[in-house]
Design a protein around this motif. Structure first.
Motif, short mmCIF file in Angstrom:
data_model
loop_
_atom_site.label_atom_id
_atom_site.label_comp_id
_atom_site.label_asym_id
_atom_site.label_seq_id
_atom_site.Cartn_x
_atom_site.Cartn_y
_atom_site.Cartn_z
N ASP A 12 -30.58 -1.14 7.82
CA ASP A 12 -31.88 -0.48 7.98
C ASP A 12 -32.96 -1.12 7.11
N LEU A 69 -30.09 3.70 22.33
CA LEU A 69 -29.25 4.36 21.33
C LEU A 69 -29.78 4.15 19.92
N VAL A 70 -30.21 2.94 19.61
CA VAL A 70 -30.65 2.64 18.25
C VAL A 70 -32.15 2.81 18.04
N SER A 73 -33.49 5.12 15.27
CA SER A 73 -33.25 4.65 13.90
C SER A 73 -34.17 3.50 13.52
N ILE A 126 -24.54 -0.58 16.72
CA ILE A 126 -23.69 0.61 16.81
C ILE A 126 -22.84 0.74 15.55
N GLN A 127 -22.27 -0.37 15.12
CA GLN A 127 -21.42 -0.35 13.93
C GLN A 127 -22.22 -0.02 12.68
N LEU A 129 -25.19 1.55 12.41
CA LEU A 129 -25.94 2.80 12.40
C LEU A 129 -25.10 4.03 12.72
N TYR A 130 -23.99 3.86 13.46
CA TYR A 130 -23.27 5.04 13.93
C TYR A 130 -21.79 5.06 13.60
N TYR A 131 -21.12 3.94 13.66
CA TYR A 131 -19.67 3.94 13.54
C TYR A 131 -19.24 2.84 12.58
N ASP A 132 -19.27 3.15 11.30
CA ASP A 132 -18.93 2.16 10.27
C ASP A 132 -17.42 2.16 10.04
#
Length: 171
Positions: A12, A69-70, A73, A126-127, A129-132
């Motif tokens: 970010d 989706l992103v 953010s 995705i990784q 921001l959402y699924y680390d």
């Protein structure tokens, strides 16, 4: 490599830098493919057949889906995200046309590099921001290395095929 450091540090916070470096990378990669790129001899039926159109639509769909989706953010950096997408499509288009012309050896390496590039660019936001997940990170960067490997392998190993040689006009 610098881009990956920014992504891994804080996606970010450093997205503006990523938004500058990634388009530069795609422009440079597209520029390096300039000697292999030509619309001469390309039949429009090669581009506008059913499997190719389905592939193009799937790439556009995945891109729009990930972007939607992103988007919440990255509201502050929307211009950088759009710039990344535009340069990604330019790079993919150049790779696709070089592959379709099929006048050089190892064009399948270039197609594989482009596919890996799509996968990485779809999965990184995705990784981050959402699924680390560490396994997800390992897969993403492994695919990124594969993309770079096959892109460079194409640039190093490729040669003109058939009668239509790249530099035959100069001999």
């Amino acid at each position: 490599m610098i881009n990956d450091v920014f992504v891994l540090s804080d996606f970010d916070r450093f997205f503006r830098y990523v938004g500058i470096l990634l388009p530069l990378y795609y422009i440079l990669c597209s520029y390096l493919l300039k000697p292999y790129f030509s619309l001469k001899g390309l039949r429009y039926l090669d581009i506008f057949n059913l499997p190719t159109l389905i592939g193009i639509l799937l790439v556009v769909y995945v891109t729009i889906s990930v972007f939607n989706l992103v988007m919440p953010s990255l509201e502050d950096s929307m211009g950088f995200a759009v710039l990344i997408i535009i340069t990604l499509f330019i790079y993919l288009g150049v790779c696709f046309i070089v592959y379709l012309r099929n006048q050089f050896s190892h064009t399948n390496y270039l197609l594989l590099a482009a596919i890996c590039c799509i996968l990485v660019n779809a999965l990184v936001p995705i990784q981050e921001l959402y699924y680390d997940n560490p396994l997800f990170t390992a897969v993403i960067y492994s695919v990124d290395i594969v993309a770079m490997f096959f892109y460079l392998k194409f640039l190093i190993c490729t040669e003109p095929e058939g009668e239509d040689k790249l530099f035959s006009d100069y001999l």
